[in-house]
Design a protein around this motif. Structure first.
Motif, short mmCIF file in Angstrom:
data_model
loop_
_atom_site.label_atom_id
_atom_site.label_comp_id
_atom_site.label_asym_id
_atom_site.label_seq_id
_atom_site.Cartn_x
_atom_site.Cartn_y
_atom_site.Cartn_z
N GLU A 77 50.09 35.61 31.16
CA GLU A 77 49.77 34.85 32.37
C GLU A 77 48.34 34.27 32.35
O GLU A 77 48.13 33.08 32.57
N GLY A 78 47.35 35.13 32.04
CA GLY A 78 45.96 34.68 32.05
C GLY A 78 45.72 33.58 31.05
O GLY A 78 45.02 32.60 31.32
N LEU A 79 46.35 33.72 29.90
CA LEU A 79 46.19 32.72 28.84
C LEU A 79 46.74 31.38 29.31
O LEU A 79 46.13 30.33 29.08
N GLN A 80 47.89 31.43 29.98
CA GLN A 80 48.47 30.18 30.48
C GLN A 80 47.55 29.51 31.48
O GLN A 80 47.39 28.28 31.47
N SER A 140 41.43 35.60 34.58
CA SER A 140 42.17 35.53 33.32
C SER A 140 41.48 36.31 32.20
O SER A 140 42.15 36.78 31.29
N LEU A 141 40.19 36.43 32.24
CA LEU A 141 39.52 37.18 31.17
C LEU A 141 39.22 38.62 31.58
O LEU A 141 38.83 39.43 30.75
N GLY A 142 39.35 38.90 32.86
CA GLY A 142 39.06 40.25 33.33
C GLY A 142 37.59 40.61 33.25
O GLY A 142 37.23 41.77 33.07
N ALA A 143 36.73 39.61 33.37
CA ALA A 143 35.29 39.87 33.25
C ALA A 143 34.72 40.32 34.59
O ALA A 143 35.33 40.16 35.64
#
Lengths: 381, 253
Positions: free
Chosen positions: A93-96, B194-197
């Motif tokens: 999901e995050g990559l998309q 999205s990167l969880g930073a």
């Protein structure tokens, strides 16, 4: 996840059916670089029936960072190039979301630049043009400075006298130490070298003449010019260059202050006035250096030395030296300010401006001295 | 991960900051949880950027310390500090892009030094990082050749170069137009998700603070202490402290 449990990053490209390419990403891809695209590219280039779909299998993908992101972005581009559909739905999901972000702003194609290296002939031509432009630009700058001087004479200049006084302070009195040191040493050296040569003819007593004439006509103003070029010319270029980078020069112009009046003129006046004075000082110190060698090592009496020195120096040669000093001072200030004001807008450009101010300044001083030598010979001064 | 129960990523323990004898702030105690957007707020000149400098290792504390995952930054040796610093991505107030390098080179330099990757990989990574911040096509530009807002975004791309776990920003939206500032805020949140930073942001732009902050502290230059701590929305509604309310309502509350 424990580091020792790290799973080897793997990428496998397969072709389960004729029209599908499957990219299987597995393991821990953090800090592992960008997965190789070579296999995908080969499959897309093959002639035996081109695939229509690229799909991803990321069930075994444990962790990823922007390496995988760069890979997916490249796959997308490749797909577009080859007219192949790229199915991103199975990616994490995050990559998309990041891919959507990277795609959100279209590439500024008109902005893209290729790096091109012109041929030899073109480069020679460009260099010649650049050199010509360089000389013309200095002439233009000289013209601007003269106009600015004209405004000052007519009392319409924006120059602040306080700035000129400040320049005099920093370029004159504050340079006394280094000017004294260098010229004292030059005086010593002249006396030593002269003594060795003159001793062969038993003419050691002429050391005083030699030091006096060489210093007053040549070395005093030359050495001082070179010192000030490295000390003050470089400072001018760095100062004005940094002001350019910070848009201070633009700020002056928008308020209607001609930058040349405000920045160049005080430096020109300051250095132009200080240099002749520094030259006189340098002459005295260098003769003092000669005096130390002559009286200390060559058994000349101090009275003899002083008397011979006074006899050797003519008013013409003294004034010539001082005049040359003034010209060198103006030259150093002009070149320093010119390079500074023509500085680019990066930190590196300030460095280049400073370097070229010193190089051009010293070259200019030596060249001008050569011209003086010819002219004085012809005029028999 | 639910931020409320997440372990603390960064801890600041009884930190005192000083320039020589002049104490800027004393006894700062803060816990920043993983995956959180943490905002340091306060008026101009109260020491926000100084606090950030203590966190990224540019300025040593007068007392107290900064801990990453329980590991003290200032007690570590030089190698330990370097290893910790490499987990941080920092975006400076003026961007601080290296002006003699192109945008792509700016992003690539830390990768070349620390990632051990080949030139082709580094080129791809630099490209994708610049694409993330909307600068596709500007790879070969020098920082001086692009606008201020673009420079900020390029600085963000450079901060992201090494995929850091913790991103620290000094006034990211200062000097940007409202739309660009909003986009940058969205970008920060998207990157966090999205990167969880973990994000630490120094800011005094209210709109931005309300939009992104999970948790915030308010530094007060008069008492030289942390004056309030919590979610800025709650602070605006519920804080008893007139000065905090004044700040968060632009003086109209």
């Amino acid at each position: 996840m424990h580091p020792s449990a790290r799973l080897e990053p793997k990428v496998e490209v397969s072709r389960p059916t004729a029209d599908r390419v499957r990219v299987c990403l597995a393991g821990d891809w953090r800090r592992a670089g960008v997965p190789s695209l070579a296999d995908v590219e080969t499959l897309l280039r093959r002639d035996d029936g081109r695939p229509r779909v690229i799909e991803f299998d990321t069930r075994e993908l444990r962790a990823w960072d922007s390496g995988v992101l760069a890979f997916a972005a490249r796959c997308e581009e490749l797909g577009k190039e080859h007219g192949v559909e790229v199915r991103l739905g199975t990616l994490p999901e995050g990559l998309q979301r990041l891919l959507r972000l990277a795609r959100a702003v279209p590439e500024a194609r008109e902005a893209r630049r290729g790096s091109r290296r012109p041929g030899l002939v073109a480069r020679v031509g460009e260099a010649a043009q650049a050199t010509g432009g360089f000389v013309l630009d200095f002439a233009a700058f000289l013209g601007e400075s003269l106009q600015s001087l004209g405004r000052l004479v007519r009392g319409r200049s924006a120059m602040r006298w306080g700035d000129a006084l400040h320049v005099m302070q920093t370029t004159g009195p504050q340079a006394l130490g280094i000017v004294a040191l260098i010229n004292f040493l030059v005086g010593l050296i002249l006396a030593f070298v002269g003594a060795v040569q003159l001793a062969r003819f038993g003419a050691t007593m002429y050391v005083a003449d030699l030091v006096a004439v060489a210093t007053v006509r040549e070395m005093g103003c030359l050495m001082t010019g070179i010192i000030l070029c490295g000390r003050t010319g470089a400072a001018f270029a760095a100062q004005l260059g940094t002001m350019r980078v910070n848009e201070e020069v633009d700020a002056l112009a928008t308020f209607g202050f001609p930058p040349v009046d405000f920045l160049v003129l005080p430096r020109l006046l300051g250095l132009g006035l200080m240099m002749p004075l520094l030259c006189v000082f340098a002459d005295l110190i260098a003769i003092g250096g000669g005096f130390v060698v002559a009286t200390g090592l060559l058994d000349l009496s101090s009275a003899d030395y002083v008397q011979r020195t006074l006899a050797a120096i003519t008013l013409e040669s003294f004034l010539l030296g001082v005049f040359k000093g003034g010209v060198f001072g103006l030259l150093v200030a002009l070149v320093g300010c010119w390079r500074g004001l023509r500085c680019g807008n990066t930190a590196a450009a300030v460095g280049q401006a400073t370097t070229s101010a010193v190089v051009i300044g010293i070259t200019g001083i030596i060249a001008a001295d050569g011209v003086f030598a010819v002219v004085t010979k012809v005029l028999e001064i | 991960m639910d931020p409320a129960t997440a372990p603390s990523k960064i801890e600041i323990r009884s930190l005192t900051m000083a320039y020589g004898d002049f104490v800027v702030m004393r006894d700062i105690d803060v816990r920043i949880r993983a995956g959180e957007v943490f905002v340091i707020m306060g008026g101009s000149g109260c020491g926000k950027s100084t606090l950030l400098k203590h966190m990224i290792g540019l300025k040593a504390p007068a007392a107290g310390g900064v801990y990453y995952d329980g590991q003290s930054y200032w007690d570590a040796d030089e190698a330990g500090r370097l290893a910790l610093r490499r987990r941080l991505g920092v975006m400076f107030q003026q961007g601080a892009l290296w002006s003699s390098l192109t945008l792509a080179e700016n992003v690539a330099l830390p990768l070349e030094a620390f990632s051990g990757l080949g030139p082709a990989d580094i080129r791809e990574l630099a490209r994708v990082k610049l694409a993330l911040v909307g600068l596709r096509g500007f790879e070969e530009y020098l920082p001086a050749e692009i606008s201020g807002g673009m420079r900020k975004r390029a600085a963000l791309a450079r901060a992201l170069a090494l995929d850091p776990e913790i991103l620290l920003f000094d006034e990211p939206s200062a000097g940007l137009d409202p739309v660009s500032a909003r986009r940058l805020d969205d970008l920060l949140l998207e990157l966090r998700d999205s990167l969880g930073a973990t994000l630490v942001v120094v800011s005094h732009e209210l709109a931005s603070i309300f939009a992104i902050a999970d948790h915030a502290i308010f530094l007060d230059p008069e008492t030289r202490r942390v004056r309030a701590e919590g979610n800025p929305r709650d602070l605006m509604r519920g804080s008893e402290d007139p000065r905090v309310r004044e700040f968060l309502t632009r003086g109209s509350g």
